[in-house]
Design an enzyme around this catalytic site. Structure first.
Site, short mmCIF file in Angstrom:
data_model
loop_
_atom_site.label_atom_id
_atom_site.label_comp_id
_atom_site.label_asym_id
_atom_site.label_seq_id
_atom_site.Cartn_x
_atom_site.Cartn_y
_atom_site.Cartn_z
N CYS A 195 0.86 -1.20 0.00
CA CYS A 195 0.00 0.00 0.00
C CYS A 195 0.89 1.24 0.00
O CYS A 195 0.63 2.23 -0.69
CB CYS A 195 -0.88 0.04 1.24
SG CYS A 195 -1.87 -1.44 1.53
N HIS A 199 1.04 5.03 -2.02
CA HIS A 199 0.45 6.14 -1.28
C HIS A 199 1.36 6.78 -0.25
O HIS A 199 0.96 7.74 0.42
CB HIS A 199 -0.86 5.68 -0.66
CG HIS A 199 -1.84 5.22 -1.70
ND1 HIS A 199 -2.42 6.07 -2.61
CD2 HIS A 199 -2.30 3.98 -2.02
CE1 HIS A 199 -3.20 5.39 -3.42
NE2 HIS A 199 -3.14 4.11 -3.09
N ARG A 238 -12.31 -1.03 -1.72
CA ARG A 238 -11.14 -0.39 -2.33
C ARG A 238 -9.86 -1.17 -1.99
O ARG A 238 -8.97 -1.28 -2.83
CB ARG A 238 -11.03 1.06 -1.85
CG ARG A 238 -9.98 1.86 -2.60
CD ARG A 238 -10.40 2.08 -4.05
NE ARG A 238 -9.39 2.79 -4.82
CZ ARG A 238 -8.42 2.17 -5.52
NH1 ARG A 238 -8.35 0.86 -5.54
NH2 ARG A 238 -7.54 2.87 -6.19
N CYS A 242 -7.32 -2.59 -4.77
CA CYS A 242 -5.87 -2.33 -4.74
C CYS A 242 -5.09 -3.65 -4.78
O CYS A 242 -4.12 -3.78 -5.52
CB CYS A 242 -5.47 -1.56 -3.49
SG CYS A 242 -5.82 0.20 -3.57
#
Lengths: 281, 112
Positions: A195, A199, A238, A242
């Site tokens: 992740c 991000h 979501r 992802c």
């Protein structure tokens, strides 16, 4: 000579990565401070609070398009449906409002939380289903539109509330937080992405035509109407998306792993304002 | 005894095919047998189960297994073996990823 070159390269690599040379042994408060510092330093001209708008805080042109879309918000129908569902009285007596307690329906800021007696992270969706079961109704499917609508209504009523919670000094709560943290930073899938790869490490950069948002606003605005979904969906949906995008097998919505991930991510958004439901492309 | 020898030969043959497939895309010209393909598919399933247990299953592995099984059913053994080897390789890579990431993630946590 060769050894000197290797030693020099290793030293250069270490010195070149001061921001990401973190330690997993930090406590949650230290993690939060470092997380906030990272984005403040990465985007010095953007107030931390502005990241609640995700990529639209980082890209002016996309922000203008998004604001125009917000004139007729696509999640409005889901909010209305949710309000209708929320207003129903349970067959066994009571209602969502009575069940959720003080402040309801503006209670989104209270979730996720660690339920010490249950020994697990409880999300808003779980709390809503728990109310239904107590009231004599069947629980809703976590990937369905009704639970999304209920969550959208609660989110709308909770707009403006702040995310403000601490991880309880309780082994189970800390373990849940650490589990979510480990998931967040672990590379997975055939594309070998965490992740954090998108991000945190590459926030603000372009991935094909999309601007990568900062993680610091990621828990403020759910559920979200996504154009590609053509409906309102949850943060866990979501997460699934992802995972699949990096070719990792996704988990079920409300699985323990995703709840722990939500717990970690929401803690990292401490101090930010809730602004859900939202719309995204 | 014959069964044991046959089993050992088949195991060696599968290992050789896996190795060849991994590095040379079956360029060694070996003619696969249905039993070889089945063995590689089974190995892929076992590695996938291990990867999943570690929370690191990859979406491509079951797809390759499906392709391998379909090709095997059609008796397209070269295609079946190639897909089975890809399945096995991706599953093993997922396991390696899980083992590496068990500690590597800690280096990505920001610190003040």
């Amino acid at each position: 000579m060769k050894m000197n070159r290797i030693a020099c390269a290793a030293l250069t690599a270490i010195l070149a990565c001061p921001l990401l040379a973190g330690q997993a042994v930090a406590d949650p408060a230290q993690d939060l401070a470092a997380f906030r510092d990272l984005y403040q330093n990465r985007f010095p001209d953007i107030p931390l609070a502005a990241h609640k708008d995700g990529a639209y805080a980082l890209d002016e042109a996309k922000r203008e398009q998004w604001l125009e879309m917000e004139d007729f918000p696509p999640y409005e129908i889901a909010v209305d449906d949710g309000a209708e569902l929320y207003g129903e009285t349970f067959p066994g007596g009571g209602s969502y409002g009575e069940c959720l307690g003080e402040g309801a329906p503006a209670v989104k800021q209270m979730y996720p939380r660690f339920d010490v007696s249950a020994g697990q992270v409880v999300t808003l969706q779980m709390a809503l289903n728990d109310c239904r079961v107590k009231g004599g109704l069947e629980p809703l499917a976590y990937d369905g539109e009704e639970i999304a609508a209920l969550a959208a209504y609660v989110a709308m009523e909770s707009r403006g509330e702040l995310i403000d919670f601490a991880i309880p000094d309780e082994p189970g709560a800390l373990a849940a937080y650490e589990s979510g943290k480990a998931f967040y930073y672990t590379r997975r899938g055939q594309l070998n992405f965490a992740c954090s790869s998108c991000h945190l490490q590459n926030a603000g950069m372009m991935l094909r035509a999309e601007r990568l948002s900062a993680a610091i606003g990621h828990a403020t605005h759910w559920p979200v109407y996504r154009g590609k979904w053509e409906r309102v969906g949850s943060l866990h949906r979501r997460f699934q998306e992802c995972n699949v995008q990096v070719r990792a097998e996704a988990l079920d919505e409300q699985s323990e792993t995703y709840r722990n991930l939500e717990y970690f991510l929401t803690y990292m958004n401490n101090g930010m304002e809730l602004n859900g439901p939202a719309s995204r492309k | 005894m014959i069964t044991i020898v046959n089993g050992a030969v088949r195991t060696l043959r599968v290992a050789a095919l896996l190795l060849a497939g991994s590095f040379a895309g079956l360029a060694n010209g070996a003619q696969p047998q249905a039993a070889d393909v089945t063995a590689v598919i089974e190995q892929a399933r076992a590695s996938l189960a291990q990867a999943r247990q570690l929370g690191h299953g990859w979406t491509v592995t079951p797809d390759y297994i499906e392709v391998a099984e379909a090709a095997l059913a059609d008796k397209r053994l070269d295609d079946a073996l190639a897909a089975a080897q890809r399945a096995e390789l991706t599953a093993r890579q997922a396991v390696v990823q899980a083992e590496t990431e068990a500690s590597a993630w800690q280096g990505r946590v920001p610190s003040s």
